[in-house]
Design a protein around this motif. Structure first.
Motif, PDB file in Angstrom:
ATOM      1  N   ILE A  17      14.259 -66.525   7.573  1.00  0.00           N
ATOM      2  CA  ILE A  17      15.573 -67.179   7.491  1.00  0.00           C
ATOM      3  C   ILE A  17      16.537 -66.564   8.504  1.00  0.00           C
ATOM      4  O   ILE A  17      17.212 -67.271   9.246  1.00  0.00           O
ATOM      5  N   TYR A  18      16.556 -65.218   8.575  1.00  0.00           N
ATOM      6  CA  TYR A  18      17.401 -64.562   9.582  1.00  0.00           C
ATOM      7  C   TYR A  18      17.020 -65.051  10.969  1.00  0.00           C
ATOM      8  O   TYR A  18      17.878 -65.269  11.825  1.00  0.00           O
ATOM      9  N   ALA A  19      15.705 -65.212  11.187  1.00  0.00           N
ATOM     10  CA  ALA A  19      15.238 -65.586  12.522  1.00  0.00           C
ATOM     11  C   ALA A  19      15.698 -66.990  12.888  1.00  0.00           C
ATOM     12  O   ALA A  19      16.026 -67.254  14.043  1.00  0.00           O
ATOM     13  N   ILE A 153       6.467 -73.071  12.496  1.00  0.00           N
ATOM     14  CA  ILE A 153       6.308 -74.268  13.328  1.00  0.00           C
ATOM     15  C   ILE A 153       7.490 -74.409  14.279  1.00  0.00           C
ATOM     16  O   ILE A 153       7.321 -74.670  15.474  1.00  0.00           O
ATOM     17  N   ILE A 154       8.712 -74.196  13.743  1.00  0.00           N
ATOM     18  CA  ILE A 154       9.895 -74.358  14.587  1.00  0.00           C
ATOM     19  C   ILE A 154       9.900 -73.362  15.738  1.00  0.00           C
ATOM     20  O   ILE A 154      10.212 -73.708  16.875  1.00  0.00           O
ATOM     21  N   PHE A 155       9.472 -72.108  15.451  1.00  0.00           N
ATOM     22  CA  PHE A 155       9.487 -71.116  16.525  1.00  0.00           C
ATOM     23  C   PHE A 155       8.501 -71.480  17.622  1.00  0.00           C
ATOM     24  O   PHE A 155       8.793 -71.335  18.809  1.00  0.00           O
ATOM     25  N   TYR A 159       9.556 -72.410  21.434  1.00  0.00           N
ATOM     26  CA  TYR A 159       8.990 -71.683  22.568  1.00  0.00           C
ATOM     27  C   TYR A 159       8.399 -72.661  23.578  1.00  0.00           C
ATOM     28  O   TYR A 159       8.648 -72.555  24.783  1.00  0.00           O
ATOM     29  N   GLN A 160       7.639 -73.633  23.055  1.00  0.00           N
ATOM     30  CA  GLN A 160       7.044 -74.651  23.935  1.00  0.00           C
ATOM     31  C   GLN A 160       8.140 -75.400  24.678  1.00  0.00           C
ATOM     32  O   GLN A 160       8.036 -75.671  25.865  1.00  0.00           O
ATOM     33  N   LEU A 202      19.140 -75.983  14.444  1.00  0.00           N
ATOM     34  CA  LEU A 202      18.389 -74.875  13.832  1.00  0.00           C
ATOM     35  C   LEU A 202      19.188 -74.263  12.693  1.00  0.00           C
ATOM     36  O   LEU A 202      18.636 -73.900  11.649  1.00  0.00           O
ATOM     37  N   ALA A 203      20.517 -74.141  12.902  1.00  0.00           N
ATOM     38  CA  ALA A 203      21.373 -73.632  11.825  1.00  0.00           C
ATOM     39  C   ALA A 203      21.288 -74.569  10.623  1.00  0.00           C
ATOM     40  O   ALA A 203      21.315 -74.127   9.471  1.00  0.00           O
ATOM     41  N   GLY A 204      21.189 -75.897  10.893  1.00  0.00           N
ATOM     42  CA  GLY A 204      21.046 -76.872   9.811  1.00  0.00           C
ATOM     43  C   GLY A 204      19.789 -76.617   8.998  1.00  0.00           C
ATOM     44  O   GLY A 204      19.821 -76.593   7.766  1.00  0.00           O
ATOM     45  N   VAL A 205      18.661 -76.397   9.712  1.00  0.00           N
ATOM     46  CA  VAL A 205      17.403 -76.107   9.011  1.00  0.00           C
ATOM     47  C   VAL A 205      17.559 -74.843   8.179  1.00  0.00           C
ATOM     48  O   VAL A 205      17.188 -74.797   7.000  1.00  0.00           O
ATOM     49  N   ALA A 206      18.145 -73.807   8.803  1.00  0.00           N
ATOM     50  CA  ALA A 206      18.352 -72.554   8.066  1.00  0.00           C
ATOM     51  C   ALA A 206      19.202 -72.800   6.832  1.00  0.00           C
ATOM     52  O   ALA A 206      18.923 -72.288   5.750  1.00  0.00           O
ATOM     53  N   GLY A 207      20.247 -73.634   6.991  1.00  0.00           N
ATOM     54  CA  GLY A 207      21.142 -73.925   5.872  1.00  0.00           C
ATOM     55  C   GLY A 207      20.409 -74.584   4.714  1.00  0.00           C
ATOM     56  O   GLY A 207      20.625 -74.234   3.550  1.00  0.00           O
ATOM     57  N   ILE A 208      19.532 -75.540   5.024  1.00  0.00           N
ATOM     58  CA  ILE A 208      18.773 -76.218   3.971  1.00  0.00           C
ATOM     59  C   ILE A 208      17.909 -75.206   3.223  1.00  0.00           C
ATOM     60  O   ILE A 208      17.896 -75.164   1.987  1.00  0.00           O
ATOM     61  N   LEU A 209      17.210 -74.357   3.977  1.00  0.00           N
ATOM     62  CA  LEU A 209      16.307 -73.395   3.344  1.00  0.00           C
ATOM     63  C   LEU A 209      17.083 -72.360   2.534  1.00  0.00           C
ATOM     64  O   LEU A 209      16.678 -71.994   1.428  1.00  0.00           O
TER      65      LEU A 209
END
Lengths: 295, 291
Positions: A17-19, A153-155, A159-160, A202-209
Motif C-alpha cells: 500500500i505504501y508503495a 501487477i500495477i508495478f 515499469y513496462q 495510482l493514488a486512487g487504487v491505493a485509496g480503494i485498497l
C-alpha cells in the motif's frame, strides 16, 4: 517462528500500500521536480469516494472502483492545472509549491471532515474479509491477497510503461533533463499532465485498497503521505522502482520493528527512518546521484 | 472588564501567536532559514513548561526553561540540517516536527501520550496567582511586548544586519570573515527560544495540552500568518496575526455547529495561504521572496 513469518507477510501487505502511494508520488516528483504533498489527500479522497458511492449510494463495486480511479486522476490533473502550473508560471520556488501543496492537503482534509464527519467510516464490503489459513501458521484475508496481486501487477505495468512506451520514455527524458527534453520537442507541460493523471490514478487504487483494508478517517492523509514519502526517500525519490522497493523496506521495518518495540512506535519508526535518510542518504538506496542535495 | 469574555480569549490567543509568528519570521524571513518545523518548538516549550510547573517549579523559571529547552532543539536542528538545501531542507524540517509529534505521542511515561496533560496550573508570579482571563491578558500583553521588543532590537542591531546578509549572500559574508554557521545557530536558537516561551504561555492559558495541538494544522496557521504578513517584517507579522486569527470569527455569526466550525476555520486558513502564494507571495509588508 510463525509470528515472524506473519510479520513478514504483514510487512509485505503494508509495504504494497505504501508503495502504491510512493509510486505515484515519485512519478510526479521525478517529472515535475517538486514535492506534491497533497498526493496523500488524493488517496483519502478516493477512499471516501468508495464509501460514498458503494456504501451510501449502493453503486456496484466494480463500477465504484472505475469511477473512483477516473475521478482521482482528474483530481490530480486539476491540482496541477489550477494551482501548481499558475504558481510555476509566476516563477515560484519549489518551497512555495511545497507549502501550497501542504495547504491543499489541509484544505481537502477539512472539507472531507465537514462533509463526512470526523468519525471513522467502514466500507463494509465483507466478501473479501474472509481469512484463509496457510501452512506455517500464517493467515491472510482474501483482500490482503488481492492487495498483493494488484499492486504487483500495477508495478510491472508501470515499469513496462516507463520503459517501453513513447510516453513513458518522454517522461523519463523530462525527469532526466527538462531543458534538453524541450529542445528535442517534448512538451513538458503535457508530460506533467500525464504524470499527474497517472500518479493520481495510482493514488486512487491505493485509496480503494486502504478503504477496504482499514477504517477511513479524514486525518489519515498526512500519515499516508509521510509513509509514502518515507518509502520514496528510502528507495530514491527521483526513481520510481527505487521508491517502490523503499516502501517495502519501510513496511517490513515497521512490522518487524514492533516485534521488539511497543506497537505505538510504528509511526516513530517511519519518522526516524525518514529523518535519518534525509540527513545521511537523501538520494536513497537506489536514487540517482543527480539529486538536488547541496545545490 | 472592558471586553467581553470571548474577545478577551481572542486577544490572549493573538498575543501568544504574535510571539510565535515573529519568532518564526526571525529565522525564516530575516535569516532565510527555511523551517517548516517551527510548531515543534512551540510544542516542546508547552510540554516543558507544563511538566516543570506540575513538578512544582515557579512559573517564570518554567517559562525560561521552556524557551531554553526549545532552543537546544533549535541547535540540534541546525546541526542536523545544515547540509541540506531547497525542498530537502523543507522536508527535513517538516520531518523534524513529525518526529517531535510522535515522541510526544509515544513517550507515555513523560507526556501521557494521546491523553494529554490536564490541570496545568495558572501562572503564579511573586505570590500573585493569575486567575481571571483579564489578568492573563495583561500578563501575555507584557510578555509579548517584551519579547517583540527584544526581537525588534535584535533584527535592527548590527547582528541583525549580519543575519539578513546571511540570507542575501552567505558567500560574500564568509569572504568578509564572518562565521555564517554560527550566525545560523544563533538565529535558530533565538527563534526557538521565543517559540518555546509562546508555547509555555499557551499551555498555561489553555491548561490542557495534547500532541495534536502541535501538528500540521497548527503549522499551516503559523506559516499562513508569516507569509501573509511578509517575510522580514515584524510589523507585517503583528498585523497579519491579528487579521488572520480574527477573520474566521466571522464564521461564528453563521451559527455553525462546533463540529463544522473547527474544520471550516482550518479550511479558510488553507485557502488564504494558497491565495496569497498565488497573488502576492511577498505578503502585505514583505521585503523578500521565499528562496
Amino acid at each position: 517462528m510463525s509470528l515472524l513469518a506473519q510479520s513478514i507477510i504483514n510487512g509485505l501487505i503494508t509495504g504494497s500500500i505504501y508503495a502504491l502511494v510512493a509510486a505515484g508520488y515519485s512519478l510526479i516528483y521525478s517529472t515535475n521536480n517538486f514535492m506534491h504533498f497533497a498526493h496523500g489527500i488524493s488517496v483519502v479522497a478516493a477512499g471516501y469516494m468508495v464509501y460514498w458511492l458503494f456504501t451510501l449510494a449502493g453503486t456496484p463495486f466494480y463500477a465504484t472502483c472505475l469511477i473512483t480511479i477516473l475521478l482521482s486522476a482528474l483530481f490530480g490533473l486539476a491540482m496541477y492545472r489550477l494551482i501548481y502550473l499558475p504558481l510555476q508560471r509566476r516563477g515560484s520556488s519549489n518551497v512555495i509549491l511545497l507549502i501550497a501543496s501542504i495547504g491543499i492537503l489541509i484544505f481537502f482534509q477539512n472539507i472531507i471532515q465537514i462533509a463526512f464527519g470526523s468519525g471513522v467510516k467502514l466500507i463494509g464490503y465483507i466478501e473479501v474479509s474472509r481469512g484463509i489459513a496457510f501452512p506455517g501458521g500464517i493467515t491472510m484475508t482474501v483482500l490482503q491477497i488481492v492487495i498483493l496481486l494488484i499492486s504487483g501487477i500495477i508495478f510491472i505495468m508501470l515499469y513496462q510503461f516507463m520503459q517501453k512506451t513513447k510516453l513513458g520514455r518522454n517522461m523519463r527524458a523530462v525527469s532526466n533533463n527538462k531543458e534538453l527534453a524541450s529542445i528535442v520537442g517534448i512538451d513538458h507541460i503535457r508530460i506533467s499532465d500525464f504524470s499527474f493523471l497517472i500518479g493520481s490514478a495510482l493514488a486512487g487504487v491505493a485509496g480503494i485498497l486502504v478503504a477496504l483494508e482499514q477504517n477511513l478517517s479524514p486525518l489519515m492523509g498526512t500519515n499516508l503521505m509521510i509513509k509514502g514519502f518515507t518509502g520514496a526517500v528510502i528507495g530514491g525519490i527521483n526513481y520510481v522502482p527505487g521508491s517502490i522497493i523503499g516502501s517495502f523496506v519501510l513496511g517490513m521495518a515497521e512490522n518487524l520493528g514492533i516485534l521488539v518495540l511497543p506497537s505505538g512506535y510504528k509511526d516513530a519508526i517511519a519518522f526516524s527512518l525518514l529523518f535519518l535518510f534525509l540527513l545521511f542518504k537523501p538520494n536513497g538506496i537506489l536514487g540517482k546521484k543527480e539529486g538536488r542535495f547541496d545545490k | 472588564m472592558i471586553f467581553s469574555a470571548y474577545q478577551t480569549h481572542i486577544f490572549i490567543l493573538i498575543f501568544i501567536y504574535i510571539i510565535l509568528v515573529v519568532s518564526l519570521n526571525l529565522a525564516l524571513g530575516y535569516t532565510g532559514l527555511l523551517n517548516l518545523g517551527h510548531v515543534a518548538f512551540f510544542g516542546i516549550g508547552a510540554y516543558t513548561s507544563a511538566l516543570l510547573a506540575l513538578e512544582g517549579l515557579t512559573y517564570i523559571a518554567a517559562m525560561i526553561a521552556a524557551g531554553l529547552f526549545a532552543s537546544v532543539f533549535g541547535y540540534l536542528l541546525v546541526i542536523a540540517t545544515d547540509r541540506l538545501r531547497g525542498d530537502y531542507l523543507a522536508m527535513a524540517t517538516l520531518g523534524f516536527s513529525f518526529v517531535v509529534y510522535s515522541l510526544l505521542l509515544n513517550l507515555r511515561d513523560v507526556t501521557r501520550g494521546a491523553m494529554g496533560i490536564p490541570g496545568i496550573p495558572k501562572p503564579t508570579i511573586l505570590d500573585f496567582t493569575i486567575r481571571t482571563n483579564d489578568q492573563y491578558l495583561i500578563f501575555v500583553l507584557l510578555v509579548c511586548a517584551i519579547s517583540v521588543f527584544i526581537m525588534y532590537r535584535i533584527v535592527n542591531s548590527p547582528f541583525g544586519k549580519l543575519l539578513e546578509a546571511t540570507r542575501d549572500n552567505a558567500v560574500c559574508l564568509r569572504v568578509l570573515g564572518k562565521n555564517t554557521l554560527s550566525l545560523k545557530y544563533k538565529a535558530m536558537m533565538i527563534s526557538a527560544f521565543f517559540a518555546g516561551i509562546s508555547g509555555s504561555l499557551y499551555a498555561h492559558y489553555i491548561t490542557f495540552i495534547d500532541p495534536t495541538s502541535f501538528y500540521i494544522s497548527e503549522l499551516i496557521l503559523v506559516l499562513t500568518i508569516v507569509i501573509v504578513g511578509g517575510l522580514g517584517s515584524i510589523k507585517g507579522s503583528i498585523v497579519a496575526t491579528a487579521l488572520i486569527i480574527y477573520i474566521p470569527e466571522v464564521l461564528r455569526m453563521l451559527d455553525l455547529p462546533s463540529s463544522v466550525l473547527g474544520p471550516a476555520r482550518q479550511a479558510i486558513y488553507a485557502v488564504i495561504l494558497i491565495t496569497i502564494l498565488m497573488i502576492r507571495p511577498k505578503g502585505l509588508f514583505g521585503k523578500v521572496d521565499l528562496e
